[in-house]
Design a protein around this motif. Structure first.
Motif, PDB file in Angstrom:
ATOM      1  N   ALA A 193      16.038  -1.243  -2.499  1.00  0.00           N
ATOM      2  CA  ALA A 193      15.848   0.182  -2.779  1.00  0.00           C
ATOM      3  C   ALA A 193      14.359   0.536  -2.828  1.00  0.00           C
ATOM      4  O   ALA A 193      13.961   1.646  -2.477  1.00  0.00           O
ATOM      5  CB  ALA A 193      16.524   0.541  -4.102  1.00  0.00           C
ATOM      6  N   ALA A 194      13.530  -0.412  -3.268  1.00  0.00           N
ATOM      7  CA  ALA A 194      12.081  -0.167  -3.314  1.00  0.00           C
ATOM      8  C   ALA A 194      11.460  -0.257  -1.923  1.00  0.00           C
ATOM      9  O   ALA A 194      10.742   0.652  -1.475  1.00  0.00           O
ATOM     10  CB  ALA A 194      11.418  -1.171  -4.257  1.00  0.00           C
ATOM     11  N   LEU A 195      11.748  -1.352  -1.205  1.00  0.00           N
ATOM     12  CA  LEU A 195      11.062  -1.579   0.080  1.00  0.00           C
ATOM     13  C   LEU A 195      11.467  -0.567   1.147  1.00  0.00           C
ATOM     14  O   LEU A 195      10.743  -0.362   2.119  1.00  0.00           O
ATOM     15  CB  LEU A 195      11.345  -2.997   0.598  1.00  0.00           C
ATOM     16  CG  LEU A 195      12.730  -3.261   1.207  1.00  0.00           C
ATOM     17  CD1 LEU A 195      12.776  -2.914   2.698  1.00  0.00           C
ATOM     18  CD2 LEU A 195      13.107  -4.724   1.028  1.00  0.00           C
ATOM     19  N   ASN A 196      12.603   0.080   0.946  1.00  0.00           N
ATOM     20  CA  ASN A 196      13.086   1.055   1.922  1.00  0.00           C
ATOM     21  C   ASN A 196      12.004   2.077   2.242  1.00  0.00           C
ATOM     22  O   ASN A 196      11.853   2.486   3.391  1.00  0.00           O
ATOM     23  CB  ASN A 196      14.317   1.754   1.328  1.00  0.00           C
ATOM     24  CG  ASN A 196      15.257   2.259   2.371  1.00  0.00           C
ATOM     25  OD1 ASN A 196      15.357   1.693   3.456  1.00  0.00           O
ATOM     26  ND2 ASN A 196      15.945   3.337   2.047  1.00  0.00           N
ATOM     27  N   THR A 197      11.257   2.487   1.236  1.00  0.00           N
ATOM     28  CA  THR A 197      10.180   3.453   1.481  1.00  0.00           C
ATOM     29  C   THR A 197       8.794   2.899   1.148  1.00  0.00           C
ATOM     30  O   THR A 197       7.807   3.374   1.696  1.00  0.00           O
ATOM     31  CB  THR A 197      10.413   4.754   0.686  1.00  0.00           C
ATOM     32  OG1 THR A 197      10.779   4.428  -0.651  1.00  0.00           O
ATOM     33  CG2 THR A 197      11.531   5.570   1.316  1.00  0.00           C
ATOM     34  N   SER A 198       8.692   1.873   0.292  1.00  0.00           N
ATOM     35  CA  SER A 198       7.352   1.346  -0.021  1.00  0.00           C
ATOM     36  C   SER A 198       6.832   0.450   1.098  1.00  0.00           C
ATOM     37  O   SER A 198       5.645   0.251   1.243  1.00  0.00           O
ATOM     38  CB  SER A 198       7.374   0.541  -1.321  1.00  0.00           C
ATOM     39  OG  SER A 198       8.040  -0.701  -1.126  1.00  0.00           O
ATOM     40  N   ARG A 199       7.754  -0.109   1.884  1.00  0.00           N
ATOM     41  CA  ARG A 199       7.487  -1.154   2.873  1.00  0.00           C
ATOM     42  C   ARG A 199       7.090  -2.450   2.169  1.00  0.00           C
ATOM     43  O   ARG A 199       7.203  -2.560   0.954  1.00  0.00           O
ATOM     44  CB  ARG A 199       6.408  -0.740   3.900  1.00  0.00           C
ATOM     45  CG  ARG A 199       6.564   0.667   4.472  1.00  0.00           C
ATOM     46  CD  ARG A 199       7.687   0.837   5.460  1.00  0.00           C
ATOM     47  NE  ARG A 199       7.589   0.101   6.689  1.00  0.00           N
ATOM     48  CZ  ARG A 199       7.636   0.634   7.915  1.00  0.00           C
ATOM     49  NH1 ARG A 199       7.697   1.944   8.070  1.00  0.00           N
ATOM     50  NH2 ARG A 199       7.647  -0.118   8.985  1.00  0.00           N
ATOM     51  N   SER A 209       5.239  -3.996   8.134  1.00  0.00           N
ATOM     52  CA  SER A 209       5.003  -4.800   6.932  1.00  0.00           C
ATOM     53  C   SER A 209       3.532  -5.182   6.825  1.00  0.00           C
ATOM     54  O   SER A 209       2.914  -5.059   5.767  1.00  0.00           O
ATOM     55  CB  SER A 209       5.855  -6.070   6.971  1.00  0.00           C
ATOM     56  OG  SER A 209       7.223  -5.768   6.932  1.00  0.00           O
ATOM     57  N   THR A 210       2.963  -5.666   7.939  1.00  0.00           N
ATOM     58  CA  THR A 210       1.549  -6.057   7.921  1.00  0.00           C
ATOM     59  C   THR A 210       0.670  -4.851   7.586  1.00  0.00           C
ATOM     60  O   THR A 210      -0.288  -4.957   6.821  1.00  0.00           O
ATOM     61  CB  THR A 210       1.154  -6.642   9.288  1.00  0.00           C
ATOM     62  OG1 THR A 210       2.027  -7.736   9.582  1.00  0.00           O
ATOM     63  CG2 THR A 210      -0.286  -7.131   9.285  1.00  0.00           C
ATOM     64  N   LYS A 211       1.027  -3.702   8.150  1.00  0.00           N
ATOM     65  CA  LYS A 211       0.215  -2.495   7.893  1.00  0.00           C
ATOM     66  C   LYS A 211       0.264  -2.084   6.427  1.00  0.00           C
ATOM     67  O   LYS A 211      -0.648  -1.438   5.939  1.00  0.00           O
ATOM     68  CB  LYS A 211       0.709  -1.351   8.771  1.00  0.00           C
ATOM     69  CG  LYS A 211       0.361  -1.555  10.246  1.00  0.00           C
ATOM     70  CD  LYS A 211       0.727  -0.332  11.065  1.00  0.00           C
ATOM     71  CE  LYS A 211       0.412  -0.594  12.532  1.00  0.00           C
ATOM     72  NZ  LYS A 211       1.497  -0.136  13.412  1.00  0.00           N
ATOM     73  N   ALA A 212       1.366  -2.436   5.733  1.00  0.00           N
ATOM     74  CA  ALA A 212       1.496  -2.056   4.323  1.00  0.00           C
ATOM     75  C   ALA A 212       0.926  -3.114   3.383  1.00  0.00           C
ATOM     76  O   ALA A 212       0.967  -2.954   2.162  1.00  0.00           O
ATOM     77  CB  ALA A 212       2.969  -1.815   3.988  1.00  0.00           C
ATOM     78  N   SER A 248       0.837  -1.213   0.000  1.00  0.00           N
ATOM     79  CA  SER A 248       0.000   0.000   0.000  1.00  0.00           C
ATOM     80  C   SER A 248       0.863   1.250   0.000  1.00  0.00           C
ATOM     81  O   SER A 248       0.376   2.342  -0.278  1.00  0.00           O
ATOM     82  CB  SER A 248      -0.918  -0.003   1.230  1.00  0.00           C
ATOM     83  OG  SER A 248      -0.142   0.075   2.409  1.00  0.00           O
ATOM     84  N   GLY A 249       2.156   1.117   0.300  1.00  0.00           N
ATOM     85  CA  GLY A 249       3.055   2.266   0.288  1.00  0.00           C
ATOM     86  C   GLY A 249       3.802   2.438  -1.033  1.00  0.00           C
ATOM     87  O   GLY A 249       4.682   3.283  -1.138  1.00  0.00           O
ATOM     88  N   ALA A 250       3.455   1.635  -2.040  1.00  0.00           N
ATOM     89  CA  ALA A 250       4.164   1.705  -3.320  1.00  0.00           C
ATOM     90  C   ALA A 250       3.865   3.012  -4.044  1.00  0.00           C
ATOM     91  O   ALA A 250       2.798   3.604  -3.870  1.00  0.00           O
ATOM     92  CB  ALA A 250       3.767   0.520  -4.196  1.00  0.00           C
ATOM     93  N   ASN A 251       4.795   3.475  -4.840  1.00  0.00           N
ATOM     94  CA  ASN A 251       4.583   4.653  -5.696  1.00  0.00           C
ATOM     95  C   ASN A 251       5.248   4.368  -7.043  1.00  0.00           C
ATOM     96  O   ASN A 251       5.931   3.333  -7.185  1.00  0.00           O
ATOM     97  CB  ASN A 251       5.138   5.918  -5.007  1.00  0.00           C
ATOM     98  CG  ASN A 251       6.638   5.821  -4.763  1.00  0.00           C
ATOM     99  OD1 ASN A 251       7.415   5.691  -5.705  1.00  0.00           O
ATOM    100  ND2 ASN A 251       7.044   5.861  -3.494  1.00  0.00           N
TER     101      ASN A 251
END
Ligand SMILES: [Fe+2]
Length: 382
Positions: free
Chosen positions: A260-266, A361-364, A214-217
């Motif tokens: 590099a992605a998960l650092n901010t997307s979770r 992680s669960t929240k994302a 849910s934090g992906a951009n």
């Protein structure tokens, strides 16, 4: 993401990336270390010396006039006490920079030591949330992975175990972000097959979870999708043919891109569950990520089906079904399919579900998760 929503995000990544077969054991690593300091604190696991690379690296550093202090033998799935030991050793060494070489465990411990040494707090105070990890002002870090897995060299995150509290949780902060990541896939050739399988599944799962979080951009999407393509296409070959250079290079770059992605997307529910299950059983993180992947794919199918199908097409799933592809991959990698096989018991399920809920992680996870949902997903593969 929903195109109708305003585009708001922050993206953080190491400012410098060096990629090259053999770069860790030649002048390229030394050149990067010299940019950061003259007295590096070198943190690594056990395998680096056993494989012979550590001797070469230390000789190269010495020849270049760098005074390295080594901190060897960081164990897999490190504990809060391992971080404390590294902080104390780093402070005693008088170092001005940190070279982190190893799997995710060594990298995480090294990053925490770099960020927290000399700050006057214990590792436990950060782990318990009593002190925030600084955003800046730590020792500069050169991150060199020896497994294609966590992508820790690309992130500001470290995951640690609190054995007494049966907890596994992450700490994070800007000061833990490497200044330089150096990817030398030659270092991964000597990985035992189980390590290649487990860490490779971690990388693939992280790519898919970052892509569907849910934090992906759009920026993390580009990285995570390519990470999923690289790791999904090449993991089987890297496992079956350890010396296959293109497969090893693809896996290491893929794991970096996922980091590099998960650092901010979770991430998502696989990681939300893998941490408490790991805290209870001590099983390898990547193995648990693989084991928990199918039930989470089923749980998220209605919400993330289109994105799963896009990845399935890229990795060559014949029927376009990511779940079938993953189940067949897990069989080939000999990763168990039941939590009971790694020692989890039915009476642990309530605890696992309760601990999974507050995880970032669960929240994302793309589909919201209740405690009952988390329990049902774990129970479905008990
Ligand atoms: Fe992971």
């Amino acid at each position: 993401m929903n195109a109708a929503q305003p585009l708001i995000f922050t993206f953080v990544t190491p400012p410098r990336l060096v990629v090259g077969w053999g770069a860790a054991t030649d002048a390229r690593l030394v050149a990067e270390a010299r940019r950061l300091g003259r007295k590096p604190f070198l943190v690594c696991g056990k395998s680096l010396r056993a494989g012979g690379a550590l001797t070469t690296i230390l000789a190269n550093l010495k020849d270049a006039g760098l005074k390295a202090t080594t901190h060897e033998g960081v164990p897999p799935e490190p504990e809060v006490e391992d971080v404390q030991a590294a902080i104390v050793a780093a402070e005693a060494s008088g170092c001005d920079s940190v070279i982190a070489i190893g799997g995710g465990s060594a990298l995480d411990v090294a990053k925490a030591a770099a960020a927290l040494a000399g700050k006057g707090h214990t590792a436990r105070e950060y782990f318990d949330g009593a002190a925030p990890v600084p955003e800046s002002g730590g020792l500069p870090i050169l991150g060199v992975p020896t497994t294609a897995g966590t992508g820790s060299e690309a992130t500001w995150v470290g995951v640690f175990v609190d054995r007494a509290g049966r907890r596994k949780a992450s700490i994070r902060g800007g000061a833990m972000l490497p200044a330089v990541a150096l990817l030398d896939a030659q270092l991964t050739v000597t990985c035992p097959p189980t390590v290649t399988a487990n860490s490779g599944m971690d990388a693939f799962v992280q790519a898919v979870e970052a892509f569907t979080s849910s934090g992906a951009n759009p920026l993390t999407d580009a990285l995570a999708f390519e990470a999923a393509r690289l790791t999904g296409q090449h993991l089987r070959t890297a496992y079956a043919e350890p010396e296959n250079q293109p497969a090893r290079e693809a896996m290491l770059l893929g794991s970096y891109l996922a980091g590099a992605a998960l650092n901010t997307s979770r991430l998502g529910l696989v990681h939300g569950l893998a941490h408490p299950v790991g805290a209870v059983t001590g099983a390898a993180h990547g193995l648990l990520c693989g084991l928990l992947f199918p039930p989470v794919l089923r749980y998220n199918a209605d919400v993330s089906g289109l994105r799963y199908a896009a990845i399935a097409r890229e990795v060559g799933a014949h029927d376009g079904d990511l779940l079938t592809f993953v189940e067949s991959l897990l069989r080939d990698l000999r990763i168990p399919t039941r939590l009971s096989e790694v020692g989890l018991k039915a009476e642990d399920l309530d605890y696992v579900a309760r601990e999974a809920l507050p995880s970032g992680s669960t929240k994302a996870n793309p589909r919201p998760v209740t405690e009952a949902d988390a329990r049902a997903v774990a129970e479905s593969v008990l």
